[in-house]
Design an enzyme around this catalytic site. Structure first.
Site, PDB file in Angstrom:
ATOM      1  N   ASP A   8      13.448 -16.842 -17.382  1.00  0.00           N
ATOM      2  CA  ASP A   8      14.753 -16.174 -17.480  1.00  0.00           C
ATOM      3  C   ASP A   8      14.857 -15.528 -18.851  1.00  0.00           C
ATOM      4  O   ASP A   8      14.370 -16.091 -19.839  1.00  0.00           O
ATOM      5  CB  ASP A   8      15.885 -17.210 -17.293  1.00  0.00           C
ATOM      6  CG  ASP A   8      17.148 -16.589 -16.724  1.00  0.00           C
ATOM      7  OD1 ASP A   8      17.647 -15.632 -17.340  1.00  0.00           O
ATOM      8  OD2 ASP A   8      17.628 -17.063 -15.688  1.00  0.00           O
ATOM      9  N   ASN A  16      21.995 -12.271 -18.012  1.00  0.00           N
ATOM     10  CA  ASN A  16      23.307 -12.480 -17.383  1.00  0.00           C
ATOM     11  C   ASN A  16      23.515 -13.973 -17.130  1.00  0.00           C
ATOM     12  O   ASN A  16      24.053 -14.373 -16.096  1.00  0.00           O
ATOM     13  CB  ASN A  16      23.365 -11.668 -16.073  1.00  0.00           C
ATOM     14  CG  ASN A  16      24.746 -11.632 -15.470  1.00  0.00           C
ATOM     15  OD1 ASN A  16      25.744 -11.782 -16.165  1.00  0.00           O
ATOM     16  ND2 ASN A  16      24.824 -11.486 -14.153  1.00  0.00           N
ATOM     17  N   ASP A  24      11.262 -11.378 -20.000  1.00  0.00           N
ATOM     18  CA  ASP A  24      11.771 -10.325 -19.119  1.00  0.00           C
ATOM     19  C   ASP A  24      10.650  -9.957 -18.150  1.00  0.00           C
ATOM     20  O   ASP A  24       9.554  -9.603 -18.585  1.00  0.00           O
ATOM     21  CB  ASP A  24      12.163  -9.134 -20.021  1.00  0.00           C
ATOM     22  CG  ASP A  24      12.617  -7.917 -19.241  1.00  0.00           C
ATOM     23  OD1 ASP A  24      12.558  -7.926 -17.997  1.00  0.00           O
ATOM     24  OD2 ASP A  24      13.020  -6.940 -19.909  1.00  0.00           O
ATOM     25  N   LYS A  76      22.775  -7.530  -9.518  1.00  0.00           N
ATOM     26  CA  LYS A  76      23.433  -7.855  -8.241  1.00  0.00           C
ATOM     27  C   LYS A  76      24.854  -7.327  -8.091  1.00  0.00           C
ATOM     28  O   LYS A  76      25.552  -7.723  -7.162  1.00  0.00           O
ATOM     29  CB  LYS A  76      23.433  -9.361  -8.053  1.00  0.00           C
ATOM     30  CG  LYS A  76      24.118 -10.080  -9.203  1.00  0.00           C
ATOM     31  CD  LYS A  76      24.378 -11.528  -8.926  1.00  0.00           C
ATOM     32  CE  LYS A  76      25.266 -12.098  -9.987  1.00  0.00           C
ATOM     33  NZ  LYS A  76      25.599 -13.478  -9.849  1.00  0.00           N
ATOM     34  N   SER A 100      19.691 -11.149   1.113  1.00  0.00           N
ATOM     35  CA  SER A 100      21.140 -11.212   1.241  1.00  0.00           C
ATOM     36  C   SER A 100      21.540 -10.764   2.632  1.00  0.00           C
ATOM     37  O   SER A 100      20.875  -9.910   3.236  1.00  0.00           O
ATOM     38  CB  SER A 100      21.756 -10.260   0.215  1.00  0.00           C
ATOM     39  OG  SER A 100      23.122 -10.034   0.504  1.00  0.00           O
ATOM     40  N   ALA A 101      22.660 -11.295   3.115  1.00  0.00           N
ATOM     41  CA  ALA A 101      23.205 -10.835   4.396  1.00  0.00           C
ATOM     42  C   ALA A 101      23.599  -9.368   4.328  1.00  0.00           C
ATOM     43  O   ALA A 101      23.839  -8.741   5.361  1.00  0.00           O
ATOM     44  CB  ALA A 101      24.412 -11.685   4.768  1.00  0.00           C
ATOM     45  N   TYR A 107      22.360  -1.656  -4.436  1.00  0.00           N
ATOM     46  CA  TYR A 107      21.979  -3.069  -4.614  1.00  0.00           C
ATOM     47  C   TYR A 107      21.423  -3.617  -3.299  1.00  0.00           C
ATOM     48  O   TYR A 107      20.339  -4.207  -3.247  1.00  0.00           O
ATOM     49  CB  TYR A 107      23.189  -3.909  -5.062  1.00  0.00           C
ATOM     50  CG  TYR A 107      23.075  -5.353  -4.669  1.00  0.00           C
ATOM     51  CD1 TYR A 107      22.188  -6.193  -5.335  1.00  0.00           C
ATOM     52  CD2 TYR A 107      23.799  -5.871  -3.583  1.00  0.00           C
ATOM     53  CE1 TYR A 107      22.039  -7.512  -4.923  1.00  0.00           C
ATOM     54  CE2 TYR A 107      23.651  -7.176  -3.182  1.00  0.00           C
ATOM     55  CZ  TYR A 107      22.770  -7.995  -3.852  1.00  0.00           C
ATOM     56  OH  TYR A 107      22.606  -9.293  -3.438  1.00  0.00           O
ATOM     57  N   LYS A 156      17.352  -4.913  -1.643  1.00  0.00           N
ATOM     58  CA  LYS A 156      16.973  -6.085  -0.844  1.00  0.00           C
ATOM     59  C   LYS A 156      16.268  -5.646   0.445  1.00  0.00           C
ATOM     60  O   LYS A 156      15.270  -6.238   0.852  1.00  0.00           O
ATOM     61  CB  LYS A 156      18.199  -6.939  -0.507  1.00  0.00           C
ATOM     62  CG  LYS A 156      18.922  -7.507  -1.716  1.00  0.00           C
ATOM     63  CD  LYS A 156      18.089  -8.508  -2.483  1.00  0.00           C
ATOM     64  CE  LYS A 156      18.845  -9.139  -3.635  1.00  0.00           C
ATOM     65  NZ  LYS A 156      17.975  -9.939  -4.518  1.00  0.00           N
ATOM     66  N   TYR A 161      21.147 -14.811   2.205  1.00  0.00           N
ATOM     67  CA  TYR A 161      22.325 -15.617   1.884  1.00  0.00           C
ATOM     68  C   TYR A 161      23.570 -14.939   2.412  1.00  0.00           C
ATOM     69  O   TYR A 161      23.762 -13.741   2.225  1.00  0.00           O
ATOM     70  CB  TYR A 161      22.552 -15.747   0.378  1.00  0.00           C
ATOM     71  CG  TYR A 161      21.341 -16.059  -0.456  1.00  0.00           C
ATOM     72  CD1 TYR A 161      20.315 -16.837   0.026  1.00  0.00           C
ATOM     73  CD2 TYR A 161      21.263 -15.580  -1.764  1.00  0.00           C
ATOM     74  CE1 TYR A 161      19.220 -17.129  -0.766  1.00  0.00           C
ATOM     75  CE2 TYR A 161      20.179 -15.871  -2.563  1.00  0.00           C
ATOM     76  CZ  TYR A 161      19.146 -16.639  -2.049  1.00  0.00           C
ATOM     77  OH  TYR A 161      18.075 -16.916  -2.842  1.00  0.00           O
ATOM     78  N   LEU A 213      35.382 -12.684  -4.234  1.00  0.00           N
ATOM     79  CA  LEU A 213      36.659 -13.337  -3.966  1.00  0.00           C
ATOM     80  C   LEU A 213      36.812 -14.701  -4.653  1.00  0.00           C
ATOM     81  O   LEU A 213      37.816 -14.938  -5.337  1.00  0.00           O
ATOM     82  CB  LEU A 213      36.849 -13.491  -2.451  1.00  0.00           C
ATOM     83  CG  LEU A 213      38.160 -14.145  -2.022  1.00  0.00           C
ATOM     84  CD1 LEU A 213      39.354 -13.296  -2.438  1.00  0.00           C
ATOM     85  CD2 LEU A 213      38.174 -14.391  -0.516  1.00  0.00           C
ATOM     86  N   ASP A 271      33.668  -2.356   2.716  1.00  0.00           N
ATOM     87  CA  ASP A 271      33.815  -3.724   3.222  1.00  0.00           C
ATOM     88  C   ASP A 271      33.764  -3.757   4.746  1.00  0.00           C
ATOM     89  O   ASP A 271      34.328  -2.890   5.415  1.00  0.00           O
ATOM     90  CB  ASP A 271      35.153  -4.326   2.780  1.00  0.00           C
ATOM     91  CG  ASP A 271      35.057  -5.040   1.443  1.00  0.00           C
ATOM     92  OD1 ASP A 271      33.951  -5.081   0.871  1.00  0.00           O
ATOM     93  OD2 ASP A 271      36.098  -5.549   0.973  1.00  0.00           O
TER      94      ASP A 271
END
Ligand code: UD1
Length: 338
Positions: free
Chosen positions: A31, A35, A58, A84, A124-125, A149, A153, A177, A200, A295
């Site tokens: 790492d 972030n 990095d 992300k 990611s979903a 982004y 993926k 995810y 959220l 969304d």
């Protein structure tokens, strides 16, 4: 097994490191703390009694990363590192494509040079775009994404499949995810977004703790039970345990295979507000605003493949997620800056 965890100081990474250590694996975190905070290592040590090894590097510095990889000599890699933020990716696509693809290329070349062929990749979903109706199944349609982004993926899943298809001997998990929230039940590690949160749950928590005045609900005219958006929130500790299950499954699985990591249960924005009010004992002031561009009304996982093949199932519910998320926020109102 000795596992190199890129992005191991981040939100999902740090929880996965804890699960790996508790399961008896050895861990090296790679790492650069771009972030995330180095304090995470102290917290992981406080939880598990073990301090993970660290390669502060990095991934885009390929020579330095290769040297760190050679020194660590891992048996497997879990790759979380990457940019992300959806809005940021739309404003600066070149940075997102260059960073997320470039760092993964650097990793893959190091794996090839050092003969490591087991990789768990953070997908990611978001790769489901708006092609299928929920519940989303892994092979239910072509992959798509509505922002750069998400497209990194989609592209990286394809690249990893191409590599595993062209060369035998790879063992690659593509973990999609749903919406990871909550925190470790110790309250020592959790999500610490920089700036105003986009998502959220961290937004609600910052309202509950008094850092933000009120939540804006992005639309209440969706075709859902109460009109607000519905998502498949998953406790980050369940998600972390899903990574350990996938890693162990790869010992007997060749090629590249996708698994959803979700609960299979949708929850609305208003239900989330109620759960966090209950957990925190504080009101969450909110007002209804317009929909957020891009969304979806609803998103949740078909969890059948992960249950059948990984022997893994999420066990924590929304009340657990709200309780553990609140404990983290209350104990660390300014995240790792406290
Ligand atoms: C978002 C990203 C997705 C990413 C995921 C990571 C977008 C468009 N999508 O998904 O690419 O993989 O985070 O977890 O940003 N909401 C509010 N008010 C807020 C924030 C959110 O009402 O201040 C609503 C949203 O409209 C949505 C739900 O809460 O219905 C969840 O939003 P969020 O946590 O941002 O997750 P996603 O939109 O699912």
């Amino acid at each position: 097994m000795h596992v190199l965890v890129t992005g191991g100081a981040g939100f999902i990474g740090s929880h996965t490191v804890v699960s790996l250590l508790e399961r008896g694996h050895r861990v090296t975190i790679a790492d650069d703390f771009d972030n995330s905070s180095p304090k995470v290592l102290d917290r992981i040590e406080a939880i598990t009694g073990i301090r993970p090894e660290l390669a502060e590097v990095d991934l885009l510095d390929e020579a330095a990363f290769d040297a760190a990889f050679a020194a660590a000599k891992p048996d497997a890699v879990i790759h979380f590192a990457g940019l992300k933020a959806v809005g940021e990716s739309a404003a600066d696509p070149l940075r997102y494509y260059a960073h997320n693809l470039g760092s993964t290329f650097s990793l893959l070349r190091a794996m090839k040079r050092h003969d490591v062929s087991t990789l768990v990749f953070s997908s990611s979903a978001t790769v489901y775009g708006d092609v299928q109706q929920p519940p989303y199944t892994e092979d239910g349609g072509r992959l798509d994404a509505t922002n750069p982004y998400g497209m990194t993926k989609v592209m990286l899943e394809r690249i990893l499949r191409d590599i595993a298809g062209a060369e035998s001997g790879w063992h690659i998990a593509l973990l999609r995810y749903f919406n990871p929230i909550g925190a470790h039940e110790s309250g020592l590690i959790g999500e610490d977004p920089s700036g105003i949160p986009n998502n959220l749950a961290p937004y609600i928590l910052q309202v509950a703790v008094g850092r933000l005045p009120r939540l804006s609900v992005f639309g209440d005219d969706y075709p859902t039970a109460d009109g607000t958006g519905e998502r498949d929130y998953i406790h980050v500790v369940d998600l972390a345990e899903g990574h350990v299950a996938a890693l162990e499954k790869l010992a007997t699985t060749e090629g590249a295979r996708a698994w959803n990591l979700g609960t299979g249960t949708p929850t609305s924005v208003l239900q989330m507000i109620a759960a966090f009010e209950e957990a925190s004992g504080r009101p969450i002031p909110y007002s209804v605003g317009p929909r957020r561009a891009g969304d979806l009304p609803q998103s949740w996982a078909d969890t059948g493949r992960a249950e059948a093949e990984l022997g893994w199932k999420a066990t924590r519910d929304i009340a657990d997620m709200a309780r553990d998320g609140w404990r983290w926020q209350e104990q660390n109102p300014r995240g790792f800056s406290d």
